[in-house]
Design a protein around this motif. Structure first.
Motif, PDB file in Angstrom:
ATOM      1  N   TYR A  11       0.820  -1.204   0.000  1.00  0.00           N
ATOM      2  CA  TYR A  11       0.000   0.000   0.000  1.00  0.00           C
ATOM      3  C   TYR A  11       0.863   1.268   0.000  1.00  0.00           C
ATOM      4  O   TYR A  11       0.693   2.147  -0.841  1.00  0.00           O
ATOM      5  CB  TYR A  11      -0.946  -0.018   1.203  1.00  0.00           C
ATOM      6  CG  TYR A  11      -1.796   1.203   1.232  1.00  0.00           C
ATOM      7  CD1 TYR A  11      -2.696   1.425   0.197  1.00  0.00           C
ATOM      8  CD2 TYR A  11      -1.666   2.153   2.214  1.00  0.00           C
ATOM      9  CE1 TYR A  11      -3.465   2.556   0.173  1.00  0.00           C
ATOM     10  CE2 TYR A  11      -2.432   3.289   2.193  1.00  0.00           C
ATOM     11  CZ  TYR A  11      -3.330   3.487   1.175  1.00  0.00           C
ATOM     12  OH  TYR A  11      -4.075   4.619   1.144  1.00  0.00           O
ATOM     13  N   PHE A  57      -6.414  -2.771   0.627  1.00  0.00           N
ATOM     14  CA  PHE A  57      -5.452  -1.685   0.750  1.00  0.00           C
ATOM     15  C   PHE A  57      -5.035  -1.142  -0.610  1.00  0.00           C
ATOM     16  O   PHE A  57      -5.042   0.057  -0.833  1.00  0.00           O
ATOM     17  CB  PHE A  57      -4.217  -2.166   1.513  1.00  0.00           C
ATOM     18  CG  PHE A  57      -4.409  -2.161   3.003  1.00  0.00           C
ATOM     19  CD1 PHE A  57      -4.055  -1.055   3.750  1.00  0.00           C
ATOM     20  CD2 PHE A  57      -4.952  -3.240   3.648  1.00  0.00           C
ATOM     21  CE1 PHE A  57      -4.244  -1.033   5.114  1.00  0.00           C
ATOM     22  CE2 PHE A  57      -5.151  -3.232   5.015  1.00  0.00           C
ATOM     23  CZ  PHE A  57      -4.795  -2.120   5.751  1.00  0.00           C
ATOM     24  N   SER A  93      -4.394  -0.113  10.663  1.00  0.00           N
ATOM     25  CA  SER A  93      -5.552   0.648  10.196  1.00  0.00           C
ATOM     26  C   SER A  93      -6.255   1.441  11.283  1.00  0.00           C
ATOM     27  O   SER A  93      -6.950   2.390  10.967  1.00  0.00           O
ATOM     28  CB  SER A  93      -6.531  -0.245   9.441  1.00  0.00           C
ATOM     29  OG  SER A  93      -6.852  -1.351  10.206  1.00  0.00           O
ATOM     30  N   LYS A 153      -5.388   5.414   5.043  1.00  0.00           N
ATOM     31  CA  LYS A 153      -5.221   5.622   3.607  1.00  0.00           C
ATOM     32  C   LYS A 153      -4.931   7.082   3.280  1.00  0.00           C
ATOM     33  O   LYS A 153      -4.138   7.377   2.387  1.00  0.00           O
ATOM     34  CB  LYS A 153      -6.467   5.143   2.865  1.00  0.00           C
ATOM     35  CG  LYS A 153      -6.540   3.630   2.731  1.00  0.00           C
ATOM     36  CD  LYS A 153      -7.602   3.216   1.714  1.00  0.00           C
ATOM     37  CE  LYS A 153      -7.342   1.794   1.214  1.00  0.00           C
ATOM     38  NZ  LYS A 153      -8.220   1.419   0.111  1.00  0.00           N
TER      39      LYS A 153
END
Lengths: 284, 421, 366
Positions: free
Chosen positions: A136, A225, B383, C67
């Protein structure tokens, strides 16, 4: 093993049936989840629960609505389309490169064989979550994150170890004098490969390819991802389904996929039998 | 060596080149050809896989955010003695002010706060709060002004933390991953109520080992049956092995939930046939049992397929020979067949073990609190908590463990002897 | 090598193609019923008004912060508007990953002219954040548990009372909410909770209270798990988002009831990533202006039982689009449901989340 000889002792008879019972139980263990998935996918409710109506075999307890959802919902259809676009390309890449490399690795003199093997096998042994995070960050930096090719490359890398392992295994039993014989008869290396080597290692290549395909087709951690909205695959859609709103649609999808695999596997088996018959081999 | 050279020198091949040279050239050509065949995949894997992993793992020691964001403070702090129980002097507060003004303008002061918050809770809000007001400070008398914003700026612990983590590289993440921390008195284990990673590493290994064992126990009879049945029957039965293997991992895991939970199919069945009392339903999941059952099911094909491919090659004449020499069924199996099948067990076992060490979705869904693996924590840090350095450090340790097992396997079985059916 | 080269050119070509379609706008959200409600209330009407815009749904909100951080590191922002919970929004804003928004300039005023800053009021918890809905994490329980002898839980502390209400509880596998509830039921005054939690002894106290029911807890990490367990009877009482419970009760008709006592409010809303090119930023802001006006926020409540974040939207909340029932009584903000509520301290959690989580996980693993 195949049949009990007439002179078998009572202990042997007991063992014969006992062993088969054990095996049957293990097969039952293997099939249990599938035996649960199929009926539940016809559940009239939106939960993974056998309702009273279902147990009473009341037709009201069953419905096709989850299948309807799968075939009409654009999310599911889009995910299916993405999976079908990504998995074959990844399989092609990993099978092509993997077969070449396996042939190279099975040559007699390969420098640094151990190290090379370790690198090529690594996508299988590195825990997926580490691979996913690493790819990622790295793919983001080189602009591959969230692109079709990013996901394809990642899945191809994950699939190659399976191709390497299966193809090298078939090459272990490969008789190198066949290559020499072909060469002595005037065949160039390419012809030798296509006419002699390829047909013999084809089963290994196909089974490696199948593993690579299933790796990509069932992979959820890395695509979560490396992919973005445009690459949402079936497992990703299933994962969202499980996390955000449990819906037996994923069971309907699984049932459809199981039906397809049964068809595929039986076709392969029938083809194999046919080719054996044509080649005049005994069906064994 | 010199003897051999002397004796070879005389032999000349057909084209007039000494044979030794000719052979060496042929060998080199062979090596190059082999490498040329391997090169495309090798380059591909290095770029698409090894580079990302290396990049990820590097984060486990990287700490440049502190010296990059607070350059003047880091230099000024070298003058300060962390062992002294006094907060630093005015010069250091002035340096901190200069650094924070620039950092707050770029909005990166909070990132350094986040980084240091892993080591000392509270630093995050301290930096956030200070960053908002730092450009309104009057020149001079910075220490007083900092203390006016928050009295924590006078806390020696905070300054010790900044001092300790001011280098470009840090061992802090690895220490955290081993349940330890760097204190002024050296490395110490964290308080008992915060220790978790060592437990998880041990548990991951123990559970993976158990899963490997159950896979071997269940896989061996099946592989034995398959390899001793006529091809037609065994191929049909093989479909039963492959079918679950082809079914989505997520779906199989969910169906184990349906089967194993207290109100699930297995418990219902046992209650309805009267084996169990409705009050005493078995707890088959949200614990280690759940993880073991579901993971055994998921990894079983990885045991059966290599075992089967090895057993197929064991000639039945060995066993027949043993029996003709007077061995009974058990002796023939145990002394002849079983030793021949060991490479298959080895191949399957290592495959299952390595794959199971890295799993996390299945344990997350069925493992409850006692059945989760170290990978679950890695995923959490990647995450959720965003402590990527710690995630990378845990990853390095896990990877090192796996490499040890891979190496052992390569020594014992040889990696090119694995076969997947 | 040649294959690598063709691959690279193909990849480059593909990337060029995707950037040429400038009309695409990627909106990130949670997926499932929540995304569906946004699609119906916001996306579809917006695309009807702006036929040149094509909205792409990305279901990555769960990984949004990770992200976005990686995107910023790589300098390649692919998202235009992102739906996150308040805690994540505060973190993104702190790290400079989201742009700041001036509510009175960038957002529509209420129909009566009240500026947006007043209309949203105290719910503007971060300068980067535009809340859409107020949701709550609260408990639901089964109404047909034989062992309860006809009694039904009336307050939060029933969760900790395994004598009167035996059976499995379904709780979230993280400290947030659980430690607050534990302290409340251990006699700590609501306004003292965070003072107590700031001490080691306070954390011990909360964990000790949780330990009294530990053997009866099944922990969840995805919001869909508690509804499934309640429907199965696997758990008899469990916490989850109120919208999920609404769906179990009203849409799926399961024998489950809400226990609104001490529900914990949280917000869900939009942020716009920092570093967008001018044209995309303009479109994202245009979308935000449209999607957060009074009518749009009220519309979303037709599809899911979360309360609109604007005061002016509340009177406009109507009936459920499919079930046709009044939605107002199902809102967490309805006065009947909101007798005892907790709004958690974002600031405190931002500082102590990592530390408390480590302690909580270690406690779980013991």
């Amino acid at each position: 093993m195949a049949a009990l000889p007439p002179y078998a002792s009572s202990a042997q008879i007991a063992w014969h049936y006992g062993f088969r019972t054990i095996c049957a139980l293990i097969f039952l263990f293997l099939m249990l989840p599938i035996m649960v998935i199929v009926p539940l996918s016809f559940n009239a409710q939106n939960f993974f629960t056998f309702t009273r109506e279902m147990l009473a075999l009341d037709p009201d307890g069953y419905s096709l609505k989850h299948y309807n959802d799968f075939f009409t919902n654009s999310d599911w259809q889009g995910a299916l389309g993405n999976s079908l676009r990504i998995a074959p390309m990844a399989t092609l890449l990993s099978t092509g490169l993997g077969t070449l490399a396996a042939i190279g690795l099975s040559q007699q003199h390969v420098p640094f064989k151990g190290a090379i093997m370790a690198i090529l096998i690594s996508p299988m042994i590195v825990p997926l979550i580490i691979s996913a995070a690493g790819m990622y960050f790295f793919y983001s930096r080189i602009g591959l994150q969230g692109t079709y090719w990013g996901v394809v490359l990642a899945h191809a890398a994950l699939g190659t170890p399976f191709v390497i392992i299966t193809v090298t295994a078939t090459l272990v039993g490969f008789d190198r004098s066949l290559v020499r014989a072909a060469a002595s008869l005037g065949a160039n290396p390419v012809t030798t490969f296509v006419k002699v080597q390829m047909p013999l290692i084809l089963p290994g290549v196909i089974s490696g390819g199948l593993f690579a395909f299933i790796t990509s087709f069932d992979e959820v951690v890395v695509v979560l991802f490396v992919g973005s909205a445009g690459q949402k695959t079936l497992p990703w859609q299933m994962f969202t389904g499980l996390r955000e709103q449990i819906s037996p649609t994923i069971l309907a999808v699984a049932t459809v996929l199981i039906a397809i695999s049964i068809l595929l596997l039986s076709t392969l088996e029938l083809l194999r039998r046919r080719s054996e018959r044509l080649r005049g081999m005994s069906p064994g | 060596m010199s003897n051999a050279q002397a004796s070879d020198a005389g032999v000349i091949s057909a084209d007039g080149v000494p044979l030794k040279v000719s052979l060496a050239r042929a060998l080199r050509r062979q090596k190059i050809r082999a490498l040329m065949l391997i090169a495309p995949l090798l380059i591909f894997v290095v770029i698409s896989f090894i580079a990302p992993i290396a990049d990820m793992l590097f984060r486990s020691v990287e700490n440049s955010i502190v010296p990059d964001t607070l350059p003047k403070t880091v230099v000024a702090l070298q003058e300060w003695d962390p062992a002294s129980n006094e907060a630093p002097g005015e010069a250091i507060y002035a340096a901190m002010h200069a650094d924070l003004v620039i950092a707050a303008e770029q909005k990166i002061h909070t990132r350094v706060g986040q980084r240091l918050n892993y080591e000392a809770p509270g630093v995050s809000s301290l930096f956030r709060k200070t960053g908002r007001r730092v450009d309104r400070m009057e020149p001079g008398n910075y220490k007083e002004q900092f203390l006016a914003i928050d009295k924590d700026w006078g806390n020696v612990e905070i300054w010790r933390t900044i001092h300790r983590f001011s280098g470009n590289y840090t061992s802090g993440y690895f220490l955290s991953a081993a349940d330890a921390e760097l204190t002024p008195d050296g490395i110490e284990l964290v308080p008992e109520n915060e220790r978790i990673y060592l437990t998880l590493f041990v548990r991951t290994l123990v559970l993976s080992f158990t899963i490997t064992l159950t896979c071997a126990l269940l896989g061996y009879p099946i592989a034995f049956l398959l390899s001793n049945l006529p091809m037609r029957t065994s191929n049909m039965l093989l479909i039963l092995v492959l079918l679950p293997f082809w079914t989505s991992l997520l779906v199989r895991t969910s169906s184990w939930i349906v089967l194993l939970q207290q109100q699930g199919v297995i418990n219902d069945l046992l209650v309805s046939i009267g084996i169990l009392d409705d009050q005493n339903r078995l707890e088959l999941m949200y614990n280690q049992i759940g993880t073991i059952i579901a993971m055994t099911h998921i990894l079983l094909p990885f045991m059966i397929l290599p075992l089967y491919s090895v057993m197929k090659t064991i000639s039945p004449s060995y066993v027949r020979a043993a029996k003709s020499l007077g061995a009974n069924d058990w002796t023939a199996f145990w002394k002849i067949y079983f030793p021949n099948s060991i490479p298959g067990i080895g191949a399957g076992a290592i495959l299952v073990f390595i794959l199971s060490i890295g799993y996390y979705i299945t344990p997350e869904l069925v493992g409850g609190t006692s059945g989760i693996f170290i990978s679950n924590r890695i995923a959490y840090h990647i995450s959720s908590s965003l402590n990527w350095g710690l995630a990378a450090a845990l990853g390095v340790i896990l990877l090192a463990l796996i490499l040890v097992f891979y190496w052992l396997y390569d020594k014992i079985v040889g990696i090119d002897n694995v076969s997947l059916g | 090598m040649k294959s690598m080269y063709t691959l690279a050119t193909a990849a480059a070509a593909l990337m060029a193609m995707s950037s040429a379609q400038a009309e695409d706008m990627t909106i990130v959200s949670w997926g499932g019923a929540y995304s569906a409600s946004q699609q119906a209330a916001y996306h579809d009407p917006y695309m009807k008004l702006n036929p040149d815009v094509n909205i792409i749904n990305d279901e990555s909100s769960n990984e949004a912060v990770a992200k976005m951080r990686a995107m910023a590191e790589a300098g390649n922002i692919t998202w235009d508007v992102v739906d996150v919970v308040a805690a994540d929004a505060i973190r993104l804003c702190d790290e400079g990953l989201a742009i700041e928004i001036d509510p009175d300039k960038d957002l529509a005023p209420a129909p009566d002219g009240t500026p947006a800053s007043e209309d949203f009021g105290e719910l503007l918890v971060s300068p980067c954040y535009i809340p859409q809905i107020v949701y709550s994490t609260t408990f639901g329980y089964r109404t047909d548990v034989a062992e309860w002898g006809g009694k039904e839980p009336e307050d939060l502390c029933a969760v900790f009372d395994t004598e009167t209400f035996p059976g499995k509880r379904s709780l979230e596998k993280r400290p947030i909410n659980n430690v607050e509830w534990a302290l409340l039921c251990d006699g700590v005054a609501p306004d003292k909770i965070y003072d107590v939690l700031s001490t080691d002894a306070g954390v011990e106290q909360a964990l000790a209270k949780l330990a009294t029911i530990r053997d009866d807890v099944i922990w969840w990490s995805a919001g869909a798990e508690t509804p499934q367990r309640l429907a199965d009877g696997e758990a008899v009482i469990g916490s989850t988002y109120n919208g999920r419970l609404f769906s179990v009760i009203e849409e799926q008709k399961q024998p489950v009831k809400m226990l609104w006592d001490w529900q914990v409010f949280d917000l869900d809303g939009w942020i716009v990533p920092a570093g967008l090119p001018e044209d995309r930023l303009k479109r994202a802001m245009d979308y935000i202006y449209f999607a957060t006006d009074t009518q749009r926020l009220a519309d979303q409540a037709k599809y899911i039982s979360y309360g609109p974040a604007r005061k002016s939207s509340a009177p406009l909340v109507g009936k459920h689009a499919e079930l046709g029932i009044e939605m107002a009584p199902h809102m967490p903000t309805d006065p009947n449901n909101a007798k005892n509520t907790l709004l958690y301290n974002y600031e405190w959690w931002a500082d102590n989340r990592d530390d408390l989580d480590a302690k909580f996980q270690a406690w779980l693993a013991q």
